[in-house]
Motif scaffolding. Structure first.
Motif, PDB file in Angstrom:
ATOM      1  N   PRO A 115      32.577  21.340  33.544  1.00 33.47           N
ATOM      2  CA  PRO A 115      32.576  22.680  33.072  1.00 33.47           C
ATOM      3  C   PRO A 115      31.939  23.529  33.772  1.00 33.47           C
ATOM      4  O   PRO A 115      30.600  23.047  34.288  1.00 33.47           O
ATOM      5  CB  PRO A 115      32.290  22.809  31.562  1.00 33.47           C
ATOM      6  N   SER A 116      31.899  24.927  34.086  1.00 32.32           N
ATOM      7  CA  SER A 116      30.960  25.710  35.002  1.00 32.32           C
ATOM      8  C   SER A 116      30.553  26.752  33.997  1.00 32.32           C
ATOM      9  O   SER A 116      31.620  27.406  33.643  1.00 32.32           O
ATOM     10  CB  SER A 116      31.564  26.060  36.126  1.00 32.32           C
ATOM     11  N   THR A 117      29.465  27.297  34.012  1.00 32.78           N
ATOM     12  CA  THR A 117      29.136  28.721  33.297  1.00 32.78           C
ATOM     13  C   THR A 117      28.423  29.579  34.239  1.00 32.78           C
ATOM     14  O   THR A 117      27.301  29.151  34.648  1.00 32.78           O
ATOM     15  CB  THR A 117      28.491  28.215  31.971  1.00 32.78           C
ATOM     16  N   ILE A 118      28.839  30.818  34.260  1.00 34.88           N
ATOM     17  CA  ILE A 118      28.219  31.653  35.555  1.00 34.88           C
ATOM     18  C   ILE A 118      27.995  32.769  34.901  1.00 34.88           C
ATOM     19  O   ILE A 118      28.871  33.508  33.991  1.00 34.88           O
ATOM     20  CB  ILE A 118      28.994  31.921  36.561  1.00 34.88           C
ATOM     21  N   LYS A 119      26.736  33.318  34.919  1.00 34.40           N
ATOM     22  CA  LYS A 119      26.196  34.607  34.461  1.00 34.40           C
ATOM     23  C   LYS A 119      25.511  35.378  35.648  1.00 34.40           C
ATOM     24  O   LYS A 119      24.764  34.889  36.249  1.00 34.40           O
ATOM     25  CB  LYS A 119      24.966  34.499  33.285  1.00 34.40           C
ATOM     26  N   GLY A 120      25.769  36.547  35.716  1.00 37.71           N
ATOM     27  CA  GLY A 120      25.451  37.510  36.821  1.00 37.71           C
ATOM     28  C   GLY A 120      25.144  38.935  36.197  1.00 37.71           C
ATOM     29  O   GLY A 120      25.982  39.292  35.786  1.00 37.71           O
ATOM     30  N   VAL A 121      24.207  39.467  36.764  1.00 39.40           N
ATOM     31  CA  VAL A 121      23.916  40.839  36.599  1.00 39.40           C
ATOM     32  C   VAL A 121      24.494  41.626  37.702  1.00 39.40           C
ATOM     33  O   VAL A 121      25.395  42.337  37.178  1.00 39.40           O
ATOM     34  CB  VAL A 121      22.455  41.275  36.464  1.00 39.40           C
ATOM     35  N   THR A 122      24.072  41.813  38.811  1.00 36.12           N
ATOM     36  CA  THR A 122      24.686  42.483  39.845  1.00 36.12           C
ATOM     37  C   THR A 122      25.144  41.700  41.107  1.00 36.12           C
ATOM     38  O   THR A 122      25.913  42.210  41.910  1.00 36.12           O
ATOM     39  CB  THR A 122      23.477  43.447  40.372  1.00 36.12           C
ATOM     40  N   GLY A 123      24.818  40.328  41.069  1.00 37.55           N
ATOM     41  CA  GLY A 123      25.352  39.563  42.227  1.00 37.55           C
ATOM     42  C   GLY A 123      26.878  39.366  42.212  1.00 37.55           C
ATOM     43  O   GLY A 123      27.390  39.108  41.009  1.00 37.55           O
ATOM     44  N   ASP A 124      27.547  38.941  43.278  1.00 33.43           N
ATOM     45  CA  ASP A 124      28.745  38.531  43.141  1.00 33.43           C
ATOM     46  C   ASP A 124      28.891  36.896  43.403  1.00 33.43           C
ATOM     47  O   ASP A 124      27.983  36.336  43.759  1.00 33.43           O
ATOM     48  CB  ASP A 124      29.548  39.190  44.722  1.00 33.43           C
ATOM     49  N   THR A 125      30.258  36.441  42.712  1.00 36.64           N
ATOM     50  CA  THR A 125      30.279  35.280  42.624  1.00 36.64           C
ATOM     51  C   THR A 125      31.819  34.858  43.389  1.00 36.64           C
ATOM     52  O   THR A 125      32.622  35.313  42.915  1.00 36.64           O
ATOM     53  CB  THR A 125      30.478  34.609  41.156  1.00 36.64           C
ATOM     54  N   THR A 126      31.754  33.777  43.744  1.00 38.15           N
ATOM     55  CA  THR A 126      32.690  33.206  44.558  1.00 38.15           C
ATOM     56  C   THR A 126      33.015  31.594  44.028  1.00 38.15           C
ATOM     57  O   THR A 126      32.101  30.753  44.185  1.00 38.15           O
ATOM     58  CB  THR A 126      32.598  33.060  45.918  1.00 38.15           C
ATOM     59  N   LEU A 127      34.118  31.337  43.426  1.00 39.08           N
ATOM     60  CA  LEU A 127      34.512  30.015  43.062  1.00 39.08           C
ATOM     61  C   LEU A 127      35.687  29.599  43.735  1.00 39.08           C
ATOM     62  O   LEU A 127      36.717  30.026  43.696  1.00 39.08           O
ATOM     63  CB  LEU A 127      34.746  30.108  41.575  1.00 39.08           C
ATOM     64  N   VAL A 128      35.683  28.317  44.246  1.00 40.39           N
ATOM     65  CA  VAL A 128      36.642  27.583  45.054  1.00 40.39           C
ATOM     66  C   VAL A 128      36.796  26.151  44.520  1.00 40.39           C
ATOM     67  O   VAL A 128      35.773  25.303  44.598  1.00 40.39           O
ATOM     68  CB  VAL A 128      36.063  27.608  46.542  1.00 40.39           C
ATOM     69  N   GLY A 129      38.247  25.861  44.279  1.00 37.75           N
ATOM     70  CA  GLY A 129      38.403  24.439  44.081  1.00 37.75           C
ATOM     71  C   GLY A 129      38.006  23.822  42.850  1.00 37.75           C
ATOM     72  O   GLY A 129      37.577  22.758  42.850  1.00 37.75           O
ATOM     73  N   LEU A 130      37.740  24.602  41.702  1.00 38.87           N
ATOM     74  CA  LEU A 130      37.193  24.056  40.676  1.00 38.87           C
ATOM     75  C   LEU A 130      38.169  23.568  39.523  1.00 38.87           C
ATOM     76  O   LEU A 130      39.273  24.376  39.415  1.00 38.87           O
ATOM     77  CB  LEU A 130      36.271  25.045  39.861  1.00 38.87           C
ATOM     78  N   SER A 131      38.100  22.546  39.236  1.00 40.29           N
ATOM     79  CA  SER A 131      39.149  21.812  38.315  1.00 40.29           C
ATOM     80  C   SER A 131      38.670  21.873  36.687  1.00 40.29           C
ATOM     81  O   SER A 131      39.511  21.589  35.831  1.00 40.29           O
ATOM     82  CB  SER A 131      39.851  20.567  38.559  1.00 40.29           C
ATOM     83  N   GLY A 132      37.530  22.010  36.470  1.00 43.76           N
ATOM     84  CA  GLY A 132      37.140  22.063  34.927  1.00 43.76           C
ATOM     85  C   GLY A 132      37.155  23.442  34.454  1.00 43.76           C
ATOM     86  O   GLY A 132      37.537  24.620  35.109  1.00 43.76           O
ATOM     87  N   PRO A 133      36.952  23.717  33.029  1.00 46.66           N
ATOM     88  CA  PRO A 133      36.869  24.971  32.790  1.00 46.66           C
ATOM     89  C   PRO A 133      35.727  25.817  33.033  1.00 46.66           C
ATOM     90  O   PRO A 133      34.686  25.250  33.414  1.00 46.66           O
ATOM     91  CB  PRO A 133      36.891  24.696  31.165  1.00 46.66           C
ATOM     92  N   VAL A 134      35.994  27.052  33.233  1.00 45.51           N
ATOM     93  CA  VAL A 134      35.248  28.192  33.698  1.00 45.51           C
ATOM     94  C   VAL A 134      35.018  29.268  32.924  1.00 45.51           C
ATOM     95  O   VAL A 134      36.061  29.774  32.588  1.00 45.51           O
ATOM     96  CB  VAL A 134      35.624  28.759  35.298  1.00 45.51           C
ATOM     97  N   ARG A 135      33.654  29.763  32.772  1.00 50.59           N
ATOM     98  CA  ARG A 135      33.396  30.856  31.967  1.00 50.59           C
ATOM     99  C   ARG A 135      32.170  31.753  32.840  1.00 50.59           C
ATOM    100  O   ARG A 135      31.325  31.254  33.144  1.00 50.59           O
ATOM    101  CB  ARG A 135      32.524  30.379  30.612  1.00 50.59           C
ATOM    102  N   ALA A 136      32.731  32.918  33.104  1.00 52.16           N
ATOM    103  CA  ALA A 136      31.811  33.693  33.743  1.00 52.16           C
ATOM    104  C   ALA A 136      31.781  35.218  33.095  1.00 52.16           C
ATOM    105  O   ALA A 136      32.705  35.836  32.685  1.00 52.16           O
ATOM    106  CB  ALA A 136      32.587  34.036  35.239  1.00 52.16           C
ATOM    107  N   ASP A 137      30.539  35.560  32.959  1.00 53.07           N
ATOM    108  CA  ASP A 137      29.976  36.788  32.600  1.00 53.07           C
ATOM    109  C   ASP A 137      29.158  37.479  33.589  1.00 53.07           C
ATOM    110  O   ASP A 137      28.317  37.036  34.034  1.00 53.07           O
ATOM    111  CB  ASP A 137      29.295  36.550  31.060  1.00 53.07           C
ATOM    112  N   THR A 138      29.549  38.680  33.628  1.00 58.41           N
ATOM    113  CA  THR A 138      28.739  39.727  34.667  1.00 58.41           C
ATOM    114  C   THR A 138      28.556  41.101  34.063  1.00 58.41           C
ATOM    115  O   THR A 138      29.320  41.463  33.059  1.00 58.41           O
ATOM    116  CB  THR A 138      29.337  39.638  35.828  1.00 58.41           C
ATOM    117  N   VAL A 139      27.591  41.727  34.451  1.00 60.55           N
ATOM    118  CA  VAL A 139      27.426  42.967  34.042  1.00 60.55           C
ATOM    119  C   VAL A 139      28.129  44.084  35.003  1.00 60.55           C
ATOM    120  O   VAL A 139      29.211  44.693  34.925  1.00 60.55           O
ATOM    121  CB  VAL A 139      25.912  43.613  34.027  1.00 60.55           C
ATOM    122  N   SER A 140      27.781  43.920  36.448  1.00 59.98           N
ATOM    123  CA  SER A 140      28.432  44.628  37.359  1.00 59.98           C
ATOM    124  C   SER A 140      28.968  43.655  38.547  1.00 59.98           C
ATOM    125  O   SER A 140      29.614  44.151  39.523  1.00 59.98           O
ATOM    126  CB  SER A 140      27.781  45.825  37.931  1.00 59.98           C
ATOM    127  N   GLY A 141      28.576  42.326  38.633  1.00 60.55           N
ATOM    128  CA  GLY A 141      29.005  41.373  39.729  1.00 60.55           C
ATOM    129  C   GLY A 141      30.472  41.291  39.614  1.00 60.55           C
ATOM    130  O   GLY A 141      31.018  41.023  38.640  1.00 60.55           O
TER     131      GLY A 141
END
Length: 310
Positions: A115-141
């Motif tokens: 499992p992957s959890t990503i939290k970002g305020v203003t940065g950008d996130t790139t996810l490649v080839g993930l097979s587990g569950p993903v939760r991402a929360d951002t403000v403006s990223g």
């Protein structure tokens, strides 16, 4: 508990098993790569400002600033006015559970089964080839997910979502003003639920598709590339409904003032010419793709390649 205070570029190798990874960085870049190796490796190639604290305890590896907690992360402000930045790269076992928090930093996460959890305020996130569950929360990223086969959940205020070759069984996204571009290529039924207030939504479905469709906008425009779907609307509201194939999967898309476009992927059996034995040479690489088949009204537009093209 082993602990390191990293004040300058440094490399570390961790022989003890790593089951959980926690990273919290302000400005700079975070790279996390899943590998089949048993050990974990860390490289801090650039560092400015206060030290990064690295700890390892009971299978949990943490790389973070002391004053940057995970709880309330999206509301964190650097009140002390430190100028800080770090470029952090980690290689961890592919089954590791990962939590990454970035304030103003870009994150790249790939090759993980856990499992992957990503939290970002203003940065950008790139996810490649993930097979587990993903939760991402951002403000403006912004978030870009490519070839992600695990369930994907995204929440943002104004960040854009781009899903390329989405093959997971579930994609759920909520945004206030961010745009959503979702390119689906699943192996089985998919549950897709997208909600935005003013952001535009574009969804590309495989052909043949297998989904029960309901997409509506209160005042935006509608584009539809599927003859089997009905487009209805009066005054400012428009709705697309219907069933494609057996209707095993579900697609729900809602926006108040944004537009909605349903586009069509080429059939799987339409291989590129250069992929067939004895075929004539294909078009020049980099040439613009042809229009998507569909009725008039915008359905023939090319599928956007990223948030900036939406």
């Amino acid at each position: 508990m082993p602990e390191w205070s990293v004040t300058e570029p440094r490399k570390l190798t961790f022989e003890e098993p790593v089951r959980d990874l926690h990273v919290r960085v302000v400005n700079g870049t975070v790279n996390v790569v899943g590998t089949e190796e048993g050990s974990a490796r860390l490289e801090v190639s650039e560092l400015e400002g206060p030290p990064l604290v690295v700890t390892q305890q009971r299978g949990t590896l943490t790389v973070a600033y002391e004053d940057l907690p995970w709880k309330g992360f999206l509301k964190w402000l650097d009140r002390k006015g430190w100028r800080r930045s770090a470029v952090v790269s980690l290689a961890v076992p592919a089954g590791t559970r990962v939590e990454v928090g970035v304030v103003g930093a870009n994150a790249f996460v790939s090759g993980l089964r856990g499992p992957s959890t990503i939290k970002g305020v203003t940065g950008d996130t790139t996810l490649v080839g993930l097979s587990g569950p993903v939760r991402a929360d951002t403000v403006s990223g912004n978030l870009e997910a490519q070839a992600v086969t695990g369930d994907l959940r995204f929440n943002s205020v104004s960040g854009d979502l781009t899903v390329v070759e989405g093959a997971g069984s579930s994609v759920k996204a909520d945004s206030v003003s961010g745009s959503m571009i979702v390119d689906l290529d699943p192996e089985g039924p998919t549950d897709v639920r997208l909600t935005s207030v003013s952001g535009e939504i574009a969804i590309r479905l495989p052909a043949p598709a297998d989904a029960d469709i309901e997409a509506n906008t209160a005042s935006g425009t509608i584009s539809n590339a599927f003859d089997d779907l009905r487009v209805r609307g009066q005054w400012g509201a428009h709705k697309i409904t219907g069933r494609l194939g057996a209707g095993t999967g579900k697609l729900r898309a809602t926006t108040v003032s944004g537009s909605i476009a349903l586009l069509r992927r080429p059939p799987r059996d339409e291989e590129p010419w250069e992929g067939r034995a004895g075929a004539e040479p294909g078009p020049t690489p980099g040439a613009a793709p042809g229009p998507v088949d569909g009725p008039a009204g915008g359905a023939g537009d090319n599928f956007p390649s990223g948030p900036g093209d939406a």
